[in-house]
Design a protein around this motif. Sequence first.
Motif, PDB file in Angstrom:
ATOM      1  N   ASP A 101       1.028  -1.450   0.125  1.00  0.00           N
ATOM      2  CA  ASP A 101      -0.248  -0.032   0.237  1.00  0.00           C
ATOM      3  C   ASP A 101       0.762   1.306  -0.382  1.00  0.00           C
ATOM      4  OD1 ASP A 101       0.825   0.380   3.000  1.00  0.00           O
ATOM      5  OD2 ASP A 101      -1.413   0.202   3.722  1.00  0.00           O
ATOM      6  N   ALA A 102       0.315   2.343   0.285  1.00  0.00           N
ATOM      7  CA  ALA A 102       0.937   3.071  -0.084  1.00  0.00           C
ATOM      8  C   ALA A 102       2.164   4.289   1.565  1.00  0.00           C
ATOM      9  CB  ALA A 102       0.062   4.910   0.008  1.00  0.00           C
ATOM     10  N   TYR A 107      -0.027  -5.854   2.508  1.00  0.00           N
ATOM     11  CA  TYR A 107      -0.875  -6.056   3.106  1.00  0.00           C
ATOM     12  C   TYR A 107      -1.918  -7.526   1.700  1.00  0.00           C
ATOM     13  CZ  TYR A 107      -2.826  -4.050  -1.590  1.00  0.00           C
ATOM     14  OH  TYR A 107      -3.260  -3.720  -2.841  1.00  0.00           O
ATOM     15  N   PRO A 124     -10.203   1.167  -1.974  1.00  0.00           N
ATOM     16  CA  PRO A 124     -10.081   1.370  -0.495  1.00  0.00           C
ATOM     17  C   PRO A 124     -11.788   1.287  -0.307  1.00  0.00           C
ATOM     18  CG  PRO A 124      -8.468   2.447  -1.258  1.00  0.00           C
ATOM     19  CD  PRO A 124      -8.865   2.239  -1.874  1.00  0.00           C
ATOM     20  N   SER A 137      -6.953  -3.377  -1.019  1.00  0.00           N
ATOM     21  CA  SER A 137      -6.275  -2.263  -1.715  1.00  0.00           C
ATOM     22  C   SER A 137      -6.835  -1.307  -0.363  1.00  0.00           C
ATOM     23  CB  SER A 137      -5.960  -1.322  -2.200  1.00  0.00           C
ATOM     24  OG  SER A 137      -4.955  -0.559  -2.424  1.00  0.00           O
ATOM     25  N   PRO A 138      -5.708  -1.276   0.726  1.00  0.00           N
ATOM     26  CA  PRO A 138      -6.453   0.121   2.412  1.00  0.00           C
ATOM     27  C   PRO A 138      -5.510   1.482   1.735  1.00  0.00           C
ATOM     28  CG  PRO A 138      -4.216  -1.529   2.571  1.00  0.00           C
ATOM     29  CD  PRO A 138      -4.178  -1.722   1.287  1.00  0.00           C
ATOM     30  N   THR A 139      -4.960   2.248   0.690  1.00  0.00           N
ATOM     31  CA  THR A 139      -4.907   3.213  -0.061  1.00  0.00           C
ATOM     32  C   THR A 139      -4.995   2.548  -1.332  1.00  0.00           C
ATOM     33  OG1 THR A 139      -2.173   2.483   0.330  1.00  0.00           O
ATOM     34  CG2 THR A 139      -3.196   3.042   2.120  1.00  0.00           C
ATOM     35  N   HIS A 141      -3.916   4.594  -4.068  1.00  0.00           N
ATOM     36  CA  HIS A 141      -2.684   3.765  -4.522  1.00  0.00           C
ATOM     37  C   HIS A 141      -1.033   2.884  -4.425  1.00  0.00           C
ATOM     38  CE1 HIS A 141      -1.036   7.131  -2.635  1.00  0.00           C
ATOM     39  NE2 HIS A 141       0.478   7.055  -2.853  1.00  0.00           N
ATOM     40  N   GLY A 142      -0.737   1.994  -4.894  1.00  0.00           N
ATOM     41  CA  GLY A 142       0.438   1.170  -4.260  1.00  0.00           C
ATOM     42  C   GLY A 142       1.163   0.265  -5.042  1.00  0.00           C
TER      43      GLY A 142
END
Length: 180
Positions: A101-102, A107, A124, A137-139, A141-142
């Motif tokens: 994640d960012a 994750y 997210p 995705s928790p953010t 971007h990544g």
Amino acid sequence: MKGWIGPIALALVAGIAAHWTTLALAPGVIMDAALANLAKRNIALHAFTNPQRITPQSQAVVRSSPDLFYALCRYDFGELEGSLKVTMSEWPGYQSLSFFDASTNNYATIRGEGRTRTKMLLPPEMVGSQKEGEIISPTAHGVILIRRLAPTQELFDQALEASKADGCEYFGAPNADPTD
């Protein structure tokens, strides 16, 4: 001595606050710099890019393992509405599909185990509405990373050929069926 208690306490509180601020903000700053650096190196957005084999000359800061083949995909849900279909093609040896994640947190990681693996990566805001096997995705971007064990040039070339079937592509609406 009593006159020093206030300044010492203030210095201690300031030190603790600075420490926690650094711990909270550093990963995001590091990942933003890494994503910007990857963009400068023409690492594709929403597609896997296969860099050259790792050598001491090709690594300026952190030396990655020369025994691994790496494929990278930057993603940014701020740039698209929908999901990403991520495919790691078949490879007979060790391989893994890792999601960062960012804030540089890993994750999710999926082992290849000699077969093709396909996962849907959702933004997210889809937390709680994903289907079994989908990854949130928790953010926004990544980076997605595929690693394959390829300690020789011959195996690296084979991994490069296998990577042609890898995919990190915009898929459209979240929760869509990737087999359609």
